[in-house]
Motif scaffolding. Structure first.
Motif, PDB file in Angstrom:
ATOM      1  N   ARG A 379       0.716  -1.181  -0.045  1.00 38.32           N
ATOM      2  CA  ARG A 379      -0.088   0.091  -0.008  1.00 38.32           C
ATOM      3  C   ARG A 379       0.848   1.204   0.087  1.00 38.32           C
ATOM      4  O   ARG A 379       2.268   1.338   0.377  1.00 38.32           O
ATOM      5  N   LYS A 387      -9.958   2.978   9.509  1.00 44.34           N
ATOM      6  CA  LYS A 387     -10.382   3.031   8.017  1.00 44.34           C
ATOM      7  C   LYS A 387     -10.003   1.423   7.311  1.00 44.34           C
ATOM      8  O   LYS A 387     -10.787   1.179   6.225  1.00 44.34           O
ATOM      9  N   GLN A 390     -12.439  -0.996   7.904  1.00 42.03           N
ATOM     10  CA  GLN A 390     -13.638  -0.919   6.828  1.00 42.03           C
ATOM     11  C   GLN A 390     -13.452  -1.473   5.439  1.00 42.03           C
ATOM     12  O   GLN A 390     -14.180  -1.935   4.649  1.00 42.03           O
ATOM     13  N   GLU A 391     -12.012  -1.178   5.048  1.00 40.96           N
ATOM     14  CA  GLU A 391     -11.707  -1.579   3.582  1.00 40.96           C
ATOM     15  C   GLU A 391     -11.566  -2.879   3.502  1.00 40.96           C
ATOM     16  O   GLU A 391     -11.988  -3.708   2.486  1.00 40.96           O
ATOM     17  N   TYR A 392     -11.291  -3.830   4.562  1.00 38.62           N
ATOM     18  CA  TYR A 392     -11.134  -5.084   4.624  1.00 38.62           C
ATOM     19  C   TYR A 392     -12.404  -5.746   5.077  1.00 38.62           C
ATOM     20  O   TYR A 392     -12.460  -7.151   5.165  1.00 38.62           O
TER      21      TYR A 392
END
Length: 440
Positions: A379, A387, A390-392
């Motif tokens: 990344r 955050k 949330q993305e995972y």
């Protein structure tokens, strides 16, 4: 009379079972059941019978009760008396009665093998109390059906062979056979709803209407039959609404009338207290139809009904583990709290994901993500763990139940998700073995 009734019930309801497991609290009811089963096993040696005593740790006498249960089981020639320790999470919004019941059945389920039959000592007076409690909650047919005499239980069965017997008959049997039993002091505490009914309400009902036990039993059976018919009619609808992880697809719920019934049927798949009408209304309006960016929840006993990605989940209310910190040694399983299983960092020769810790680096596991930033491998730039979760697609209730692996005070990996860039290597693998996460 009591023995012949029990024998008939066992033979009629367990034609394929040859192993029984008694839930033995040590109180009068289960003590009498133990004595009856001792005689049954002696008369029918082709059967096997164990006992399980659940140690809740709520009384100063709990250790003594466990010892007495083991002694009584030995005297009755019961094969073995297992002691199961459970821990309750006490809090203002959590019913001790309900949580103890859920933990008790969870502990008992560990001892039920394929085809085994769990025996519990509920009787006709217990059935009356259960019916009144369901009535107080505003329950529908499922709740008013109260306790069935026989039902499935895990990979086995659950039988209540004394359900048609009165408390007085059980007391008379215990006295006649000079049995000893434990007296749980909490049974006198009328802050608990069931004790209040037992001491203040049902004696008046018996006095006014001596046949009320039988009347309530008939009503419970009729409610059970009505609920079974409704379940049968909606079975295909529920099957379509169920996701592979046992969550419930909101898009398949349909109208409010059908949707609420599907939610009730769905909840019956779990060890969750059936919601009252008010709770069901709250689930429908506050959880099912909440805004997409909301994090809604409704409590049902010691569980919560939550929503994530347009599906409903049953989530247990776990204890706070934000202060947990445990050192991890290489190649040694690290036990995690609150049924989160084990985590182990294993050294490998090739194709690992994590580098070896340096000599001055202590490896530890923690669960508090607040304020932590991380840069997963590959990344660009760091992001807050909130955050990244949330993305995972980690639901909010699992974010403080996901192990964080630290080398000294630097985050090296988030179990099951990623390794941070500074700690990537081929020396080690991170393995988290856990079966209690509500969303994998």
């Amino acid at each position: 009379m009591l023995y012949s009734s029990l024998r008939s019930c066992l033979l009629a309801n367990t034609p394929d079972s040859n192993r029984f497991v008694i839930a033995l609290s040590g109180g009068l009811d289960s003590r009498v059941l133990l004595h009856l089963m001792g005689r049954f096993i002696r008369d029918n040696p082709q059967y096997q019978c164990d006992a399980v005593h659940v140690h809740h740790g709520l009384s100063g006498n709990a250790d003594k009760w466990a010892q007495q249960c083991q002694q009584w089981a030995f005297e009755e020639k019961i094969t073995y008396c297992h002691i199961e320790h459970v821990t309750l999470v006490l809090g203002n919004r959590i019913s001790v009665e309900q949580q103890a019941r859920e933990q008790r059945y969870l502990a008992l389920s560990k001892h039920i093998q394929q085809g085994d039959c769990l025996l519990t000592a509920q009787h006709a007076d217990d059935q009356l109390e259960t019916f009144l409690l369901a009535l107080k909650r505003g329950s529908g047919p499922a709740g008013l059906a109260s306790m069935p005499e026989s039902t499935t239980f895990g990979i086995g069965y659950h039988l209540r062979p004394l359900l048609q017997v009165t408390r007085q008959s059980i007391t008379d049997y215990g006295i006649a056979h000079q049995l000893e039993w434990v007296e749980d002091e909490s049974n006198q505490d009328q802050r608990y709803d069931r004790n209040f009914l037992r001491h203040q309400v049902t004696p008046l009902l018996h006095q006014r209407w001596p046949g009320i036990r039988k009347a309530v039993s008939r009503s419970a059976v009729l409610c059970g039959e009505q609920e079974a018919l409704l379940n049968e009619l909606l079975a295909s609808h529920l099957s379509k609404a169920l996701h592979v992880d046992q969550s419930l697809k909101i898009v398949e719920l349909g109208s409010e009338r059908i949707g609420k019934q599907l939610i009730r049927q769905w909840l019956s798949l779990f060890t969750v207290l059936m919601p009252s009408q008010a709770q069901l209304q709250q689930i429908w309006h506050s959880v099912v139809w909440a805004q997409d960016d909301a994090n809604p929840q409704v409590c049902c006993g010691s569980h919560q009904i939550r929503r994530y990605k347009q599906r409903l989940y049953v989530v247990k209310q776990w204890a706070d583990i934000s202060r947990f910190q445990q050192e991890c040694k290489l190649n040694q399983p690290c036990s995690l709290p609150e049924e989160l299983g084990t985590l182990v960092i294993t050294t490998v020769k090739v194709s690992g994901t994590l580098r070896l810790p340096l000599k001055n680096e202590i490896v530890s596991v923690r669960f508090e993500p607040e304020g932590i930033e991380a840069k997963p491998q590959g990344r660009i730039g760091k992001r807050k763990l909130k955050k990244l979760f949330q993305e995972y697609e980690v639901p909010s209730w699992n974010r403080r139940r996901t192990p964080l692996v630290f080398y000294n005070d630097r985050l090296a990996a988030v179990a099951g998700l990623f390794v941070t860039e500074d700690f990537v290597g081929e020396d080690c693998d991170l393995d988290w073995q856990c079966n209690s996460r509500e969303v994998q």
